[in-house]
Enzyme design. Structure first.
Site, short mmCIF file in Angstrom:
data_model
loop_
_atom_site.label_atom_id
_atom_site.label_comp_id
_atom_site.label_asym_id
_atom_site.label_seq_id
_atom_site.Cartn_x
_atom_site.Cartn_y
_atom_site.Cartn_z
N LEU A 111 50.72 73.50 3.82
CA LEU A 111 50.62 73.34 2.37
C LEU A 111 49.34 72.61 1.96
CD1 LEU A 111 54.30 72.34 1.46
CD2 LEU A 111 53.30 74.62 1.70
N HIS A 167 49.50 75.18 -3.11
CA HIS A 167 50.96 75.28 -2.99
C HIS A 167 51.63 74.19 -3.84
CE1 HIS A 167 49.74 76.89 1.11
NE2 HIS A 167 50.48 77.88 0.63
N LYS A 198 46.05 83.42 -6.76
CA LYS A 198 45.12 83.61 -5.64
C LYS A 198 45.42 84.93 -4.91
CE LYS A 198 42.87 82.48 -1.71
NZ LYS A 198 43.75 83.02 -0.70
N VAL A 222 44.06 77.27 -7.46
CA VAL A 222 43.47 75.93 -7.37
C VAL A 222 42.26 76.03 -6.44
CG1 VAL A 222 43.87 73.52 -6.67
CG2 VAL A 222 45.71 74.84 -7.74
#
Ligand code: PAF
Length: 284
Positions: free
Chosen positions: A33, A37, A149, A176
C-alpha cells in the site's frame, strides 16, 4: 483492525454487518500500500461505516512472463498502514483459499477490454473482472472504491457492475502523484534511480497534452509529438499513447466528449501506466 484470511469468516461477518444495518465500503488492492491506496481508504470511510480492505495478489490477472512472482509484497506494513488510515477489516486470503479448485467460470467484459492494456495483456481484464466479482460476493460491499490510475480497469468494473446489475456503488478516486508528478504505483519501487528519473516524463507529457488540447484541436499530431518524446527516453519502450472516450474507450479524433489520454511505458522489466481525464464541459 481485524485480519481475516478465510472466505467463510469474511462472508459470515459481512452478512452479520448487513443484518445490523451497517454500510460496508470496500477497497480491493494487491497490497504494498502507498498513499494512492490510502486515499481510496479515505474515500471508503466517506462511503460507508465499516471499511474492508483486501490484499490479494491475484494470480489469474497476470499472464505468463509477467511480474506475479516479483510483485512487491509486505503484508505487515500493509496492515499497519490500513489500520492507521482507519480501515476496520483487512481481508487477506491465500491463493488456495480464493481458488480451491480449478476455476471453470470467468467474467468477461467485451470490447473495452480489447484495447489499450487489454490488447497487450490478453486475459488480464477477465482475471480482474472475475476476482472483483468473487471479492464482491465475499465482502458483500454496498460501495467499492477504485483508482483513476487504472482507468481502463475502472471502465471495466463500471461496465461489469452495470451489465450484471451488481448492487454496488462504484466510486473512482483521482490518481495520487509523487511531488514530481509520477503516478504512485506499487511497481515504482522496482525502478532503478536512472529509470525513476526518466519516468517523470510520463506525467509531464500527459499534463502537456491536457493543457494544449481544446475541443477544436486536431489530436493526432500532438499525440505523435508526445510519442516521439516518450520513445526517445533512455531505456524506455513506449507500448501505447492513445486518446479514447471515457468510459466507452472508443477512439476519438477530437475532444468532443469526456476522454482519457492513456499510456503504457516499459522501463526494462517494469511496466508503468498513467492517464489523464479530460472532462468535456461543452454540454453543461
Ligand atoms: O487494482 C488492483 O490492485 C487489482 O487489479 C484489483 C482490483 C485489486 C483486482 O485484483
Amino acid at each position: 483492525m481485524k485480519r481475516i484470511e478465510s472466505v467463510r469468516e469474511m462472508q459470515d461477518l459481512a452478512g452479520r454487518l448487513r443484518r445490523e444495518g451497517r454500510r460496508i465500503a470496500f477497497v480491493p488492492t494487491m497490497g504494498y500500500l502507498h498513499e494512492g491506496h490510502l486515499s481510496l481508504i479515505d474515500e471508503a470511510r466517506k462511503a460507508g461505516d465499516v471499511v474492508v480492505v483486501s490484499v490479494f495478489v491475484n494470480p489469474t490477472q497476470f499472464g505468463p512472463g509477467e511480474d506475479f512472482d516479483v510483485y512487491p509484497r509486505d503484508i505487515s506494513g500493509d496492515e499497519t498502514k490500513a489500520a492507521g488510515r482507519g480501515a476496520d477489516i483487512l481481508f487477506h486470503p491465500s491463493a488456495r483459499e480464493m481458488y480451491p479448485g480449478e476455476p471453470l467460470t470467468r467474467v468477461h467484459v467485451e470490447k473495452i477490454t480489447e484495447v489499450l492494456c487489454g490488447a497487450r495483456r490478453r486475459g488480464h481484464f477477465s482475471g480482474v473482472a472475475t476476482v472483483v466479482t468473487k471479492l464482491f460476493n465475499i465482502v458483500r460491499p454496498h460501495a467499492a472504491v477504485f483508482g483513476q490510475k487504472d482507468a481502463q480497469q475502472a471502465a471495466v468494473i463500471m461496465t461489469m457492475v452495470r451489465d450484471l446489475n451488481m448492487d454496488v456503488e462504484i466510486r473512482i478516486v483521482p490518481t495520487v502523484r509523487e511531488k514530481d508528478g509520477l503516478a504512485m504505483s506499487s511497481r515504482n519501487v522496482r525502478l532503478s534511480p536512472e529509470q525513476r528519473k526518466h519516468a517523470v516524463m510520463l506525467s509531464k507529457v500527459l499534463f502537456g497534452l491536457r493543457d494544449t488540447i481544446r475541443p477544436d484541436t486536431a489530436v493526432e499530431p500532438l499525440l505523435k509529438e508526445a510519442e516521439a518524446t516518450l520513445s526517445g527516453l533512455p531505456g524506455a519502450e513506449l507500448e501505447y499513447l492513445e486518446m479514447r472516450s471515457f468510459p466507452g474507450l472508443e477512439p476519438v479524433e477530437r475532444f468532443d466528449r469526456d476522454a482519457v489520454i492513456a499510456l503504457a511505458v516499459r522501463f526494462g522489466e517494469v511496466r508503468l501506466i498513467d492517464n489523464i481525464l479530460l472532462k468535456n464541459d461543452l454540454d453543461s
